[in-house]
Design a protein around this motif. Structure first.
Motif, PDB file in Angstrom:
ATOM      1  N   GLN A  24       0.826  -1.197   0.000  1.00  0.00           N
ATOM      2  CA  GLN A  24       0.000   0.000   0.000  1.00  0.00           C
ATOM      3  C   GLN A  24       0.863   1.250   0.000  1.00  0.00           C
ATOM      4  OE1 GLN A  24      -2.499  -1.058   3.285  1.00  0.00           O
ATOM      5  NE2 GLN A  24      -4.221  -1.515   1.948  1.00  0.00           N
ATOM      6  N   SER A  37      -9.303  -3.781   2.030  1.00  0.00           N
ATOM      7  CA  SER A  37      -8.273  -4.458   2.809  1.00  0.00           C
ATOM      8  C   SER A  37      -8.899  -5.049   4.060  1.00  0.00           C
ATOM      9  CB  SER A  37      -7.176  -3.455   3.151  1.00  0.00           C
ATOM     10  OG  SER A  37      -6.756  -3.590   4.471  1.00  0.00           O
ATOM     11  N   SER A  62     -16.487  -7.047   4.177  1.00  0.00           N
ATOM     12  CA  SER A  62     -15.599  -8.018   3.556  1.00  0.00           C
ATOM     13  C   SER A  62     -16.407  -9.178   2.983  1.00  0.00           C
ATOM     14  CB  SER A  62     -14.556  -8.516   4.548  1.00  0.00           C
ATOM     15  OG  SER A  62     -15.203  -9.150   5.630  1.00  0.00           O
ATOM     16  N   LEU A  72     -10.657  -9.339  -3.311  1.00  0.00           N
ATOM     17  CA  LEU A  72      -9.853  -8.805  -2.212  1.00  0.00           C
ATOM     18  C   LEU A  72      -8.370  -8.982  -2.503  1.00  0.00           C
ATOM     19  CD1 LEU A  72     -11.652  -9.958   1.054  1.00  0.00           C
ATOM     20  CD2 LEU A  72     -10.995  -7.638   0.457  1.00  0.00           C
ATOM     21  N   ARG A  73      -8.034 -10.194  -2.931  1.00  0.00           N
ATOM     22  CA  ARG A  73      -6.618 -10.473  -3.206  1.00  0.00           C
ATOM     23  C   ARG A  73      -6.106  -9.597  -4.334  1.00  0.00           C
ATOM     24  NH1 ARG A  73      -7.200 -16.794  -2.833  1.00  0.00           N
ATOM     25  NH2 ARG A  73      -6.568 -17.153  -0.684  1.00  0.00           N
ATOM     26  N   GLN A  98      -5.388  -6.033  -3.056  1.00  0.00           N
ATOM     27  CA  GLN A  98      -4.593  -5.809  -1.860  1.00  0.00           C
ATOM     28  C   GLN A  98      -3.108  -5.667  -2.093  1.00  0.00           C
ATOM     29  OE1 GLN A  98      -5.190  -8.342   1.502  1.00  0.00           O
ATOM     30  NE2 GLN A  98      -7.358  -7.960   1.442  1.00  0.00           N
ATOM     31  N   TYR A 105      -4.812  -4.077  -8.065  1.00  0.00           N
ATOM     32  CA  TYR A 105      -3.817  -3.344  -7.294  1.00  0.00           C
ATOM     33  C   TYR A 105      -2.705  -2.788  -8.180  1.00  0.00           C
ATOM     34  CZ  TYR A 105       0.234  -2.349  -4.589  1.00  0.00           C
ATOM     35  OH  TYR A 105       1.333  -1.719  -4.098  1.00  0.00           O
TER      36      TYR A 105
END
Lengths: 483, 483
Positions: B5, B240, B253, B261-262, B265, B456
């Motif tokens: 991040q 996250s 979530s 999510l993966r 992240q 991401y």
């Protein structure tokens, strides 16, 4: 690996490999003591002669009858065209100039390979017609797109296959970077370092050197050429206390002042966050006006440029000339040729002012847009100019910090070496590279187009295109020889 | 804060602020239930009329007698010029076209402010002449350099002071980003989100919305305009697990499949490291040839373009037209004006194919260079075209994955909404925005100009200029409404 180091490379082993190689200033492959003799022998092995010729004798090239642009009959290589530039500057806000147009991306590639676990880099003793001293130390591969697409019709480029798609190599560095915006229109080259584990046949003009050896050679004037310096600049300084101990080379940490270590290691001690630095640059790119439009080369005459039988030059005697040369050489892809070159009228000055801020070394950089810049302003050295052009310019229009740098006290000078710019396009283009470490009495408040940054911040931006101009990259490579 | 991040922001609190705002799809400041009525009232408050006029009645604009370029008498705003484009493509490798030339950088800025600890964004109901539906939801500020330097001679731009130097605001997003390369030459705007803690007077056409509310509105066709979408895309998805629990909103979530999510992240599950993705793009930027040269607008006639009294159009009936409009409006900086617009002939298709790879959602993107691209190829949606232009094109020259996308099974379609491109330059430019989640039987091997990346990775590249083209950014903003 700290979080900050991951900004540059996912793979911590790459950073460690670079660092280990940087710590070694000798190698059994090319012993440092033997380098000078080897290099002199390569220069002697390539007798060559460069001489100015009139444009009328520039075989293979012609001035276009309509535009006056100077180009090659094949339509390839490069063209000298004209540029009309308007800016919002208060001093010389509108001008015209000749410019090198080469809308293709070449490869500047250094091949790396581990020997006994130590990364070595395959460097080349290479002649370029514009060099002041014949041969310089160059990347493994220096190829224009014309080169690798075979327009030269000469010998194929050695080692190019390692940089081509389908290679079996690990890419350590790969980014498009700009070249001299004052002379080139939107020029970029691909800067690459790739590691191979295949057997490599070492040709006569090539040798394997560690990063430590190369950095040592950067202290010698006119030896490591510009193409090598820009690729080398993209290799992180890789100074890290943790890594030292991991390598059992803790002695090295004693060589670096703590403030330099801090500057190279991460964001911790930086005066501005990297987001703030990017926002500062974005602000200046957005606010400052630079409108550059291609014009026929004939039209630069309205900007004070004159074409004689042997040169296109400015009536003031300043800036640069476009000239033609005849080259008789043995170490190029083809044995002899004629070409135009851009010849600066005066020696340039590229200077960095550094100072420690709260225990961390910072470098003062400026946001600077040159006529041929692709993306507007890039990050440039503190001082970047040809001082002779400002001899009779009113003080308020002289570059900031020029007087400070020219009058720097000797004990503050960390690096002061003459280096050459690219000898394939420029004739005897020489800059004085200067790094000054100012005391803590040097003011931190600077004009809005200047910013204090750390070595780490500059290095992290080199993973991306068009943030650092070629002059700053080149100077950064030189600082790697002192810090 | 994970290491990944920090690639995007040093300041973890910025990410948390975005995330918290994204989790809330209602707000006491502008209740979601009231939004539609408020928005309709703003549209009603601004009666306006846009009608086509012949070029002869395009007051304030003229065709240059020498070049035929269509420009404003003040020399400001923008010009319609010509472009000659040569590529190494096998299908239509050389063409000429009109192009919008606007060599200045505007500001697209969204002002943010915390109310009860929740970031809200000041959005504007704004009319643009090219919109299919009059008013759309726009950034707080949408200003060309001409605007903010006062060339319009109209009312000053509201809230612009928050985006100017010397502001007392926290900069959350700040990057130059490209606009439509098929129609604009080298156009970029500055995408900004700044947070203020000063009191802000809310003018009639403005309202405060949470990120969650705005993302909900992205599911409605032709509501959130392109300028808003590109700025919104630069705001990290900010999903996250750690942050969820920190906010006590663990329910959220459950809304996201684990693979999404993966994907959002970090680098963990990515098929290619970010260095590999950048090297893939660099390779294609370097190898692919795209040489675009400005030519006089009169010269596009040699490329099949014809100028009538009311339009400049291609003889094939394809691509786009340049037309002129008369605008009578109340909510712009000035009340009425005439201007040229570029009018696409057909609806476009912008589609993303996503699939899960080893438990992490990946998006298939392509490296694509349009005629007016500044930096060569940028990262583009899987499919990015006007399908009608390919109706009778041989199968081998049709865009990859176009057929797959057009025949997608309904249960794989995650998003399918018509959205508008910029109404200040384009007339009724409409694209179908499509996101398809393919099954794991979708092939992972793709042509060399395609690459599988995570959400991401795309988001982290948005901190820099010219990586994602505007169509991909716009589509990414839309995906924020579904993932």
């Amino acid at each position: 690996m700290t979080a900050q180091q991951q900004l540059i490379f996912q793979d911590s082993s790459v950073l460690q490999d670079f660092m280990l190689s940087a710590l070694l200033d000798d190698s059994p492959l090319t012993p440092t003591a033997d380098f000078a003799a080897w290099f002199a022998s390569r220069a002697d092995a390539h007798p060559f002669q460069v001489s100015r010729v009139p444009f009328a004798e520039l075989t293979g090239w012609r001035f276009d009858p309509t535009t006056g642009n100077l180009g090659h009959e094949s339509g390839r290589f490069f063209t000298i065209g004209g540029l009309d530039v308007r800016t919002d500057r208060t001093w010389i806000s509108h001008w015209r100039q000749p410019i090198i147009v080469q809308p293709e991306i070449g490869v500047l590639g250094i091949l790396a390979k581990k020997f006994d676990g130590i990364l070595h880099f395959l460097m080349q003793a290479k002649m370029e017609p514009g060099n002041v001293n014949t041969v310089q130390l160059s990347p493994t591969v220096q190829a224009t797109r014309s080169n690798y697409m075979g327009v030269h019709k000469g010998a194929e480029i050695r080692y190019l296959e390692h940089f081509a798609p389908g290679r079996h190599s690990r890419v350590l560095v790969d980014a498009l970077q700009s070249e001299q915006g004052a002379w080139f229109l939107h020029k970029r080259n691909r800067n690459m370092v790739v590691e191979t584990d295949e057997d490599v046949m070492v040709e006569k003009d090539f040798c394997w050197l560690t990063l430590g050896q190369i950095r040592g050679l950067l202290r010698i004037e006119h030896l490591v050429n510009m193409d090598a310096r820009t690729v080398l600049s993209c290799i992180p300084v890789a100074v890290s206390a943790g890594s030292h101990s991991a390598q059992g080379k803790s002695a090295a940490s004693g060589e670096f002042p703590l403030s330099v270590l801090r500057s190279a290691q991460g964001e911790g001690g930086a005066r501005h966050s990297i987001s703030e630095v990017l926002s500062w640059l974005t602000e200046l790119r957005a606010r400052r006006e630079l409108i550059a439009e291609r014009i026929p080369l004939t039209e630069v005459r309205h900007g004070g440029w004159q074409r004689s039988a042997t040169a296109i030059s400015h009536e003031s005697g300043r800036y640069f000339e476009v000239v033609a040369v005849d080259v008789q050489a043995g170490s190029r892809e083809i044995a002899s040729w004629r070409q135009p070159l851009v010849a600066p009228r005066e020696t340039g000055l590229l200077a960095l002012i550094a100072r420690t801020v709260d225990g961390t070394l910072h470098i003062l950089v400026q946001a600077r847009a040159d006529a041929g810049s692709l993306n507007g302003a890039e990050i440039a050295p503190t001082v970047h100019c040809q001082p002779a052009n400002y001899r009779d310019v009113p003080p308020e229009h002289r570059p900031h910090f020029l007087d400070y740098v020219e009058e720097a006290e000797p004990h503050t000078i960390r690096y002061d070496v003459m280096q050459s710019e690219e000898g394939g396009r420029f004739l005897h283009a020489v800059n004085r590279y200067l790094v000054i470490e100012a005391g803590e009495d040097f003011p931190l408040d600077v004009p809005e187009e200047y910013c204090w940054v750390t070595v780490y911040q500059l290095t992290s931006l080199l993973a991306h295109s068009n943030y650092l101009n070629v002059e700053l990259r080149s100077l950064l490579a030189c600082t790697q020889s002192i810090w």
